[in-house]
Design an enzyme around this catalytic site. Sequence first.
Site, PDB file in Angstrom:
ATOM      1  N   LEU A  60      35.252  64.550  31.044  1.00 45.96           N
ATOM      2  CA  LEU A  60      36.296  64.834  32.027  1.00 45.96           C
ATOM      3  C   LEU A  60      35.646  65.008  33.392  1.00 45.96           C
ATOM      4  O   LEU A  60      34.862  65.934  33.598  1.00 45.96           O
ATOM      5  CB  LEU A  60      37.062  66.112  31.646  1.00 45.96           C
ATOM      6  CG  LEU A  60      37.725  66.097  30.265  1.00 45.96           C
ATOM      7  CD1 LEU A  60      38.062  67.512  29.820  1.00 45.96           C
ATOM      8  CD2 LEU A  60      38.970  65.235  30.282  1.00 45.96           C
ATOM      9  N   THR A  61      35.967  64.132  34.311  1.00 45.24           N
ATOM     10  CA  THR A  61      35.379  64.209  35.639  1.00 45.24           C
ATOM     11  C   THR A  61      35.804  65.490  36.346  1.00 45.24           C
ATOM     12  O   THR A  61      36.969  65.860  36.317  1.00 45.24           O
ATOM     13  CB  THR A  61      35.791  62.987  36.479  1.00 45.24           C
ATOM     14  OG1 THR A  61      35.386  61.809  35.788  1.00 45.24           O
ATOM     15  CG2 THR A  61      35.143  63.007  37.849  1.00 45.24           C
TER      16      THR A  61
ATOM     17  N   CYS B 160      38.235  53.893  32.635  1.00 42.25           N
ATOM     18  CA  CYS B 160      38.613  54.546  33.890  1.00 42.25           C
ATOM     19  C   CYS B 160      39.655  53.698  34.626  1.00 42.25           C
ATOM     20  O   CYS B 160      39.412  52.529  34.932  1.00 42.25           O
ATOM     21  CB  CYS B 160      37.393  54.754  34.771  1.00 42.25           C
ATOM     22  SG  CYS B 160      37.765  55.645  36.298  1.00 42.25           S
TER      23      CYS B 160
ATOM     24  N   LYS C 215      33.957  53.826  25.370  1.00 43.29           N
ATOM     25  CA  LYS C 215      35.262  54.475  25.459  1.00 43.29           C
ATOM     26  C   LYS C 215      36.249  53.480  26.062  1.00 43.29           C
ATOM     27  O   LYS C 215      36.015  52.946  27.144  1.00 43.29           O
ATOM     28  CB  LYS C 215      35.191  55.736  26.314  1.00 43.29           C
ATOM     29  CG  LYS C 215      36.461  56.562  26.325  1.00 43.29           C
ATOM     30  CD  LYS C 215      36.261  57.858  27.110  1.00 43.29           C
ATOM     31  CE  LYS C 215      37.481  58.761  26.993  1.00 43.29           C
ATOM     32  NZ  LYS C 215      38.679  58.195  27.632  1.00 43.29           N
TER      33      LYS C 215
ATOM     34  N   HIS D  24      41.594  55.510  23.803  1.00 44.40           N
ATOM     35  CA  HIS D  24      42.734  56.231  24.360  1.00 44.40           C
ATOM     36  C   HIS D  24      43.973  55.365  24.158  1.00 44.40           C
ATOM     37  O   HIS D  24      43.996  54.204  24.566  1.00 44.40           O
ATOM     38  CB  HIS D  24      42.504  56.507  25.847  1.00 44.40           C
ATOM     39  CG  HIS D  24      43.549  57.375  26.467  1.00 44.40           C
ATOM     40  ND1 HIS D  24      43.511  57.768  27.788  1.00 44.40           N
ATOM     41  CD2 HIS D  24      44.663  57.946  25.952  1.00 44.40           C
ATOM     42  CE1 HIS D  24      44.560  58.522  28.060  1.00 44.40           C
ATOM     43  NE2 HIS D  24      45.276  58.641  26.958  1.00 44.40           N
TER      44      HIS D  24
ATOM     45  N   ASP E 175      47.296  62.948  23.623  1.00 46.20           N
ATOM     46  CA  ASP E 175      48.399  63.854  23.274  1.00 46.20           C
ATOM     47  C   ASP E 175      48.089  64.788  22.113  1.00 46.20           C
ATOM     48  O   ASP E 175      49.004  65.203  21.399  1.00 46.20           O
ATOM     49  CB  ASP E 175      49.671  63.063  22.949  1.00 46.20           C
ATOM     50  CG  ASP E 175      50.165  62.249  24.128  1.00 46.20           C
ATOM     51  OD1 ASP E 175      49.766  62.565  25.267  1.00 46.20           O
ATOM     52  OD2 ASP E 175      50.930  61.296  23.914  1.00 46.20           O
TER      53      ASP E 175
ATOM     54  N   ALA F 278      41.214  65.850  25.279  1.00 49.13           N
ATOM     55  CA  ALA F 278      41.019  65.890  26.728  1.00 49.13           C
ATOM     56  C   ALA F 278      41.947  66.921  27.363  1.00 49.13           C
ATOM     57  O   ALA F 278      41.578  68.075  27.549  1.00 49.13           O
ATOM     58  CB  ALA F 278      41.237  64.501  27.323  1.00 49.13           C
TER      59      ALA F 278
END
EC number: 1.3.1.89
Length: 766
Positions: A402-403, A488, A528, A558, A611, A633
């Site tokens: 997580l940025t 991203c 990812k 994701h 989620d 996340a």
Amino acid sequence: MSVYKPGIAPIKAQFLRTAWPARSEALDGSTETGADSEPTAFVPDDEPDGKPEQENPTDAAAPTTSSGANRAQDGEQDKPRKRARGQNKGRTFTRTEDNIALCTQIATGRDACKFGDSCKFTHDLCTYLEQKPRDIETPPHPVSSHECVRFVPADERDVYLATLYEHAVMQDTKRIKKNTDVTADAHPASGSTTPSAPTAPTTHDTVQASVVLGTTCPYFQERGTCPMGWKCRFLGAHVRRLSASCRVLGAEAQGMLGTGLELVEDEAKKHAWLHRSPYMRNEAQPESDQVNWLASDVARRLRSRKYTFDKAPAITSALRKEVDMLSAMTPAEAASTEVGKGPLRVNYEHERLVADPSATLEACEDALRNGGNDDAAADTARVRPCEKRRLQWKGDLYLAPLTTTGNLPFRRLCASFGSDIHCGEMGMAESFLQGHASEWSLVRRWEGERIFGTQVCGAKPELLVPTAEVLAREVGRGLDFVDVNCGCPIDLVYNKGAGSALLDHANKLGRIVRGMSEALGEIPLTIKLRTGTTSKPTTHKIFARAQTEWGVGGLSLHGRSRKQRYKNDADWAYIRTCVDTLHDAVRTWNEEPQHADEPDMVPVPVYGNGDVYGWRDYYDHLEHAHVDGTMIARGALIKPWIFTEIKERRDWDISSRERLDMIRQYASYGLTHWGSDTQGVNTTRRFLCEMLSFTHRYVPLGLLDHIPVRMNDRPPPFHGRDPLESLLSSPSAHDWVRISDMFLGPAPPDWHFTPKHRSNAYEQQG
């Protein structure tokens, strides 16, 4: 019981409000009079604003909020206002430092500086202490490790939580009194305290006036010494008063440089700290609790472009040759050839000689004839696929990269709640190769992180392969895996061909994976992904090739596309399709006759993401999506204790005091990571506010009509079961700074925090 409306959290009627309050309630139950926030009506958004910081990689902008004073004069004070929409892009944050820059050698306890009069920093310790703000007051933790309070015995825990809450009330009361008292000094020598609170020396000595004896320094309590020395904002925890200062006694003053004070150390704590047994120890610096430090000379060579890469030139050359070979083939030939598939075979010696103008033709032919088997250097010896470390991930809890919010203190916080796998914040390949200190700090690993990797982002093999080599060589011992970001969604990254743009260029992604895997040696490489860049999912095509052709060590997916962002629910049915595609590809590979003499390929771990907000979500996806685990996340950002809920299979109705201790815990971790001096305290404050911008969205279970609740359900205005719970649920950044004041002292007058979302605006009032 209320009727459930999609998108709105089902809060019990007795806890509902018509709008968020214009004046925050103080923790003692009274109404605060110093706040400048305004009442805000509930306006459901079309898109939930729970986006990780990957949506906005830069941290820069000035606050734009206005005071409510003028509106009050026009009779608008009590009118609910619609929340501002959108994000504050390009945020900036002030760098807060001491008014006087003290020499580091003096600060750490030395009587003199080796630079003498030529030193650029002050050696006048008495003047520095006179200008130094008052020490921050914090109550001691029951144990020296600052770990989660749930590990403390029940009786001690209850006493500690009560003490912590009393401290919070005391600090909040002081802050309100200061805000309402226009004649108050900016840094009073002493303040209102409870009988058990730390106290400043009862003297008019201006040098010692800021020192609060009995406060708790997170460094000193855990390690028996503080590297910040005299610059520490918790100085009273590790000094001893010997006499008055030189301002009172003149030349007769004792202590260091006439201060009347001396720094102290706790030998028992120092011994215990040096003999601890972490997962990963920093052998070069046993006093540090972090590994993966980049040597200063290596950073200097990277910045000056004098760093020598042994593998990367040969690997990128081999990849270019493959591209040339494939471009000369027909589509049918390219589909059936083995070129570009399987482990990359590189003749390092031959490539080195070809690049050397002084090498003879005979030497090049000998190297080509030997096939690169006679490697002179151990660091260029090829690692076979079977020698790579295999990721044995099955059911381990994975905290997503997580940025901004996924910094080391936050990962450490999640580890205390039970997370198993951590991945550092996304770093750009170009910045790694340029030796940027900020980028290399992202690979820093806390010694207690059981499984840790770092994530890199780039657009082409020429950048990512050298990055992989330097990571493996310089910090490879502290990396369990390296992850490539192919998901991203932000334009700044996508338009460069990196991040989710790689999803549309599978062949280039394959070259990146194979090249980096070769450069990393035995370190596994993971990727990812998202479902695609548009509403049409395409990532299953990558899953069909990722392991069998490219040799990837693991995948995470994701369940949303780049275009979706967070507007729709994650597509776990498609995640299952991708997992099944990978398993089918592995099964087919094992059955092909050309692979009969090779060991059977075992499917690599696949983690789904999207989620997961409770233990029911986790186990449901584990059962029906065929994944090996779930990457968490936003669920971890909103409630870091989700890992405990999953492991214990229970809904935790966490109390407001337990949540307050979690914030205290994060502040302690931040101070030992960024430092306990003025700059470190306010860096910790900034990232604490970033964390609170997510945790305030948690709706306590006791306030809900029914559970489980969906992550994208946004709550209407509500109040908690006590004033502290109401404060922790406030959407106002003003209240987030107010919470930080309880553990980090009052924010400096020139300090401001610009939240990511405009609806939470805050500006410090000087």
